[in-house]
Design a protein around this motif. Structure first.
Motif, PDB file in Angstrom:
ATOM      1  N   SER B 381     -43.441   7.676   5.883  1.00  0.00           N
ATOM      2  CA  SER B 381     -44.238   8.316   4.843  1.00  0.00           C
ATOM      3  C   SER B 381     -43.314   9.158   3.979  1.00  0.00           C
ATOM      4  O   SER B 381     -42.285   9.644   4.442  1.00  0.00           O
ATOM      5  CB  SER B 381     -45.319   9.201   5.477  1.00  0.00           C
ATOM      6  N   ALA B 382     -43.724   9.304   2.728  1.00  0.00           N
ATOM      7  CA  ALA B 382     -42.979  10.159   1.811  1.00  0.00           C
ATOM      8  C   ALA B 382     -43.470  11.597   1.951  1.00  0.00           C
ATOM      9  O   ALA B 382     -44.097  12.153   1.060  1.00  0.00           O
ATOM     10  CB  ALA B 382     -43.112   9.649   0.385  1.00  0.00           C
ATOM     11  N   ASP B 383     -43.196  12.153   3.122  1.00  0.00           N
ATOM     12  CA  ASP B 383     -43.538  13.551   3.431  1.00  0.00           C
ATOM     13  C   ASP B 383     -45.045  13.821   3.458  1.00  0.00           C
ATOM     14  O   ASP B 383     -45.473  14.922   3.127  1.00  0.00           O
ATOM     15  CB  ASP B 383     -42.849  14.511   2.443  1.00  0.00           C
ATOM     16  N   LEU B 384     -45.806  12.839   3.862  1.00  0.00           N
ATOM     17  CA  LEU B 384     -47.239  13.062   4.025  1.00  0.00           C
ATOM     18  C   LEU B 384     -47.726  12.439   5.328  1.00  0.00           C
ATOM     19  O   LEU B 384     -48.825  11.863   5.396  1.00  0.00           O
ATOM     20  CB  LEU B 384     -48.016  12.463   2.834  1.00  0.00           C
ATOM     21  N   GLY B 411     -38.965  11.748   3.256  1.00  0.00           N
ATOM     22  CA  GLY B 411     -38.886  12.859   2.317  1.00  0.00           C
ATOM     23  C   GLY B 411     -39.772  12.599   1.108  1.00  0.00           C
ATOM     24  O   GLY B 411     -40.507  11.608   1.056  1.00  0.00           O
ATOM     25  N   ILE B 412     -39.708  13.482   0.140  1.00  0.00           N
ATOM     26  CA  ILE B 412     -40.579  13.374  -1.039  1.00  0.00           C
ATOM     27  C   ILE B 412     -39.936  12.379  -1.996  1.00  0.00           C
ATOM     28  O   ILE B 412     -39.384  12.711  -3.050  1.00  0.00           O
ATOM     29  CB  ILE B 412     -40.808  14.762  -1.675  1.00  0.00           C
TER      30      ILE B 412
END
Lengths: 671, 671
Positions: B381-384, B411-412
């Motif tokens: 996941s992109a930080d979620l 990461g984001i």
């Protein structure tokens, strides 16, 4: 610095900063959603910035020479809402704070431009604010050079978090700012070491200071809770001849049991936690209660800028009246009164000496007529200047040696360009347009969406708008991108067919104050289709009858851009067989959809075969083919059903069946 | 090093590199389009890489343990086409080179995966290749840890240009590679100082070496024309325990009159220029003519890997038969035979103990059943993570300390994540899925498009798929994103309504070998709508009758995802008034469109009122409402016509009129 010594050493500062922190806790608790930790962590930095540095005047939120404050880490929206309330912005009432994130409130989940005075740009999608800020700073440099420091001379401050810095667009922004030595740009990085998933090191080990320095920034750092250190860092950053980044070491959710954890990033709504945190702060007041002395101190900060703003107003008043009016016009975003006649001249000339022309080249001709008289334009391209035809002779290159230049070489940075253009419009005083290939709409999408959401009239010059670009192949051939832009609310997608329609599209794009425009332009040469002059802007109605059926109207061909030529040829062939055929040029579906039923019915009456022709996917076309009095049994679409391919354009049109012959065949089969 | 001394000192190398250069000149001239300068500039680096380092075998292009070579600067496609031809890849015939960029040729304008063996990924949209390469290297690390260095142990080499490094996605990739210490990843930067618009310094002053170093890379440099220096740099890079970047100082369009200019970037087709350049090269042969000794030398390089590949095959043969079969299956991309029963079990349990559940939580339940038995999945996941529900208990975290971990904290970096996932699938042996908010489809778009174009089955887990996400507001609320993904060819957009449909969607997404999937999942809880068990995957047909009209069928409600619940409620209300109402659940429009007419007609017969219900824009729906035997006068859509707003989800649904009541009202008005 621990909280006890911070309170002891800087009691006044502490109270002011705590006002932000408790308003945040209270609003998030009331909403039962939001992000508490970031405002709690950055309250000290924000307090020092507003108290000692930011030039602003809550009683004149749109004062053109104000410093701009951009909360790139938009999830921490309660930080800016608290600041606006405390310093006395009229719209930022305590009730608005109590209504945080509720229907109709100005205090949206993430800060939204246009909802609340003092919010300079919409943030939340990470990286956008920092990338906007580059546009703000470029606009300021440009206007300072052209209008003088007397009337334009301010800083742009940004608070950015790790999320902003991880997003790729931040790199584009950082590199662009470094190249342009935007010394009035100051980014304060909320270096709290925490993201939603956990510690930053879970996904990143980047030395951010080294990274910024590598792109030509000056880098500073401070304890983000020590007001003296913060003040010193900001002072140093302001004096720097380069863009400056201040790494502010902070504790997310400072003082709460969730401090320094990813839990602290989110909504802290637990009653006990909030009570405990208040105790740590030494804050004895009820929810949303700010003691009079603290509010007065904040209001004094808000009042600090009134004199400065008035001085600026007297300086503006020394300009000749015409200049003053012009300054006010460009900051109001009102269209130049010179657009209409310039566009008419282009349209007349186009009809008088018709010639085959790619619409991207037509766009250059229009810009060559407009740029000299519409001085607020700032053009650019993401490293495709010669292909996008975005540079005209008069513009000059914007760079540190020539701040008056009005053309920006954005580099291979579609996303950064789009975000910077948003920032420029939001700053005011300039009207940016920028080019890339239509296919790379994909790269710019996050910022294009925000143009639409914020209602800012950026112009996207998207050339090479179909398989007509030929040999570069499907990686560069848009097929779904017209649909993508049309699916986006508040976006005008123009696909003009020739020089006349291009001129009309530019007139509309540069005249609106609230809608971004996408100009989809061909690489390939096209025959002119508008052969008689009309002062009227026919494209303004979105679609119109370009050629009427000579006999009984049996077929309506609806086409856009490069396919209008094909429609005209198909019409000729059909008419030659005695099949009366109307051609409707539809340069802008959104504007046509906005016309009244009577006009739409005149253009698209019932009872005929209807064929849409566009070298893109069908999605979005059924409205005009099956709807608007159309019928499934009598409708067809000539376009793409797959990605494109690598080959010369003519071959591709033939192979994919987007030809006059194929159109005629479909029409006859449906009759 | 000047050309004369290069020729003198390294005559054999010179000839081999020149073969690339003249093939490039000849093919670009034949096509009258393309990019000459980059292959001419990087021919020396590529020659040394292929001659001395790259482990490859043209006779076994898909050999799983080959080194991967990625031309991120894809416009220089003639570099890779030349290399593949010269080293003896069967598909890369001389005729293909002569047909460069023509209809039907394997030698597409930009290198395209699936068109020509030896092309590992589709490049051209800048930054994608370098970002893919991180996925390649992660897949290699993961497989090496899990299968042993005996069968998986190779490097990933990338050639990237300034365009790649200016694109923001490169920063996401660089940071991700640095964090994960991907020591088998080596990026060779074509440091030629030129872009399309002119010198790099026109738009960038970044110290690239410092930038890479800031993210934990080792940095090397060399004269990109000196074979000894190139060899030394690659040798050093291979030994580095970190990802390595080699700054190769090169001259674009080396040896031509366009050398070191932006003209040299493009198509050099001038006959005199080509003749002059050949003279400078000392190349006396005709167009497309490679002297036998040079071709033989290149073929010897191509033959170098045969023995290594055979040794690898014998090592693979020492694995137990079951393991060998499994290895071959995962590299063939064949779906795990265990998916079907795992999915059936979830479906059964869902029906047996129905409960309200957000589809994102349903997705987590499905993954919890699948991940333990489908060992080739790699989630992320992109930080979620907690919001996307993408992590299951068994996965473990992929990082330098645990290469066996199957969960990536990206990461984001939505874009970097999507590009890395493309790289993973292309590498083979793993099946990645990754999550973010549906709205941030925008950030990942360029790579999502390439998933579709390359036909690689990445799974995008897009949660918070409508205004149903509530208080975060319109910056986070997708309204146009379903339409965007649906507009993209070869993309399955699933919007499942409950746990059963989620399970079915996952089954399809993990079983296809050629299509990426977008799973649009709700944040909010939903009531189950599939209440009886069926072994059959009903979602596989795209749409199906979920509830039939009890009396005469007067209305068909078509809905997806969270709105199926609303449709069911509206049906109840209509039926209560004696209006026979069918509900069609349509979890995947693309799969429904692929059904035969008979099935489509069964689901959507003529003659009734039809209402589409989806909390997104209407674009894409008219096909089902007005088309497929529908009628404008009897059709309506209940959905969004604008961006969303900040408020709790229930309030938003009410305010935007997406309710059972509104649906009933519309239906009755149309009857």
């Amino acid at each position: 610095m621990d909280i006890a010594s911070l309170r002891a050493q800087h009691p006044d500062h502490w109270k002011k900063a705590c006002a932000i922190r408790v308003l945040t806790l209270d609003a998030v608790a009331a909403a039962n959603s939001g992000h508490s930790g970031m405002p709690m962590g950055m309250a000290d930095v924000a307090t020092v910035l507003f108290e000692k540095h930011l030039n602003f005047d809550p009683s004149a939120p749109l004062w053109p020479n104000r410093d701009r404050f951009i909360l790139s880490a938009g999830h921490g929206s309660m930080l800016i809402y608290s600041l606006l309330h405390l310093t006395g912005y009229k719209q930022a009432t305590l009730d608005e704070l109590k209504n945080f994130r509720q229907w109709g409130a100005r205090t949206a989940g993430h800060p939204e431009y246009g909802h609340l005075e003092g919010v300079e740009t919409t943030t939340g999608p990470l990286g956008q604010g920092i990338a906007n800020s580059v546009g703000f700073a470029m606009a300021e440099e440009s206007l300072r050079a052209r209008w003088g420091a007397k009337v334009m001379d301010h800083y742009t401050y940004v608070i950015a978090g790790d999320g902003c810095l991880m997003e790729g667009v931040s790199q584009e922004a950082i590199a662009l700012a470094g190249k342009h030595q935007l010394s009035r740009l100051i980014v304060m990085w909320d270096n709290n070491g925490i993201t939603i998933d956990g510690k930053v090191e879970l996904s990143d080990v980047t030395d951010q200071k080294a990274r910024f320095a590598a792109s030509g920034w000056d880098v500073f750092e401070c304890d983000g809770h020590d007001p003296v250190a913060i003040d010193a860092a900001i002072t140093a950053a302001k004096a720097s001849p380069r863009p400056a980044m201040i790494a502010c070491k902070t504790h997310i959710a400072l003082g709460s049991s969730a401090q320094d954890t990813s839990k602290g990033h989110g909504a802290l709504t637990d009653k006990q936690l909030i009570a405990d945190t208040r105790a740590v702060y030494g804050w004895d007041h009820g929810p949303f209660e700010i003691p009079a002395d603290v509010k007065a101190a904040w209001e004094a900060i808000g009042a600090r800028g009134i004199a400065t703003r008035r001085e600026w107003e007297s300086r503006l008043a020394t300009l000749p009246a015409g200049k003053q009016a012009e300054f006010k016009r460009i900051f109001a975003g009102d269209p130049s009164p010179k657009i209409t006649s310039a566009v008419r001249n282009v349209k007349k000339a186009a009809v008088e000496t018709p010639k085959k022309l790619a619409t991207r080249s037509a766009s250059e001709l229009v810009l060559a007529a407009l740029n000299p008289v519409v001085q607020e334009t700032i053009g650019g391209s993401a490293d495709l200047t010669g292909s996008n035809n975005t540079k005209t002779a008069d513009l000059g290159t914007f760079d540190p040696a020539n701040r008056k230049g009005r053309y920006v070489y954005y580099g291979i940075r579609e996303h950064g360009m789009a975000a910077a253009m948003n920032g420029m419009v939001l700053h005011g005083g300039v009207r940016p347009y920028g080019g890339t290939f239509m296919c790379f709409t994909d790269y710019a999408r996050p910022s294009m969406r925000l143009s639409a959401l914020m209602q800012v009239p950026v112009v996207y010059v998207m050339t090479h708008d179909s398989i007509g670009l030929g040999e570069d192949g499907p990686t560069h051939q848009p097929v779904e991108h017209l649909a993508i832009s049309r699916a986006t609310p508040n976006t005008w997608v123009f696909r003009p067919a020739d020089l006349v329609e291009v001129a009309e599209a530019w007139e509309l794009a540069l005249s609106t104050k609230t809608t971004p425009s996408v100009l989809a332009l061909s690489r390939q040469n096209l025959a002119p289709v508008r052969t008689t002059h009309s002062n009227q802007n026919l494209s303004a109605r979105g679609a119109y009858v370009l050629a009427e059926a000579t006999g009984k109207r049996q077929v309506i061909l609806i086409a856009t851009g490069s396919e209008v030529e094909i429609a005209m040829k198909a019409r000729e062939m059909l008419e030659a067989e005695g099949i009366g055929t109307r051609v409707v040029s539809m340069p802008c579906m959104e504007l046509f959809a906005a016309q009244d039923e009577a006009y739409r019915k005149k253009v698209l009456p019932a009872g005929t075969v209807r064929i849409g022709i566009e070298a893109g996917v069908r999605q979005g076309w059924d409205r005009w083919l099956l709807g608007e009095r159309g019928k499934e049994q009598k409708a067809a679409f000539v376009g793409m059903t797959s990605f494109g391919a690598s080959a010369p354009a003519d071959r591709l049109y033939k192979e994919f069946g987007i030809t006059a012959e194929a159109t005629v065949e479909r029409a006859k089969a449906l009759l």
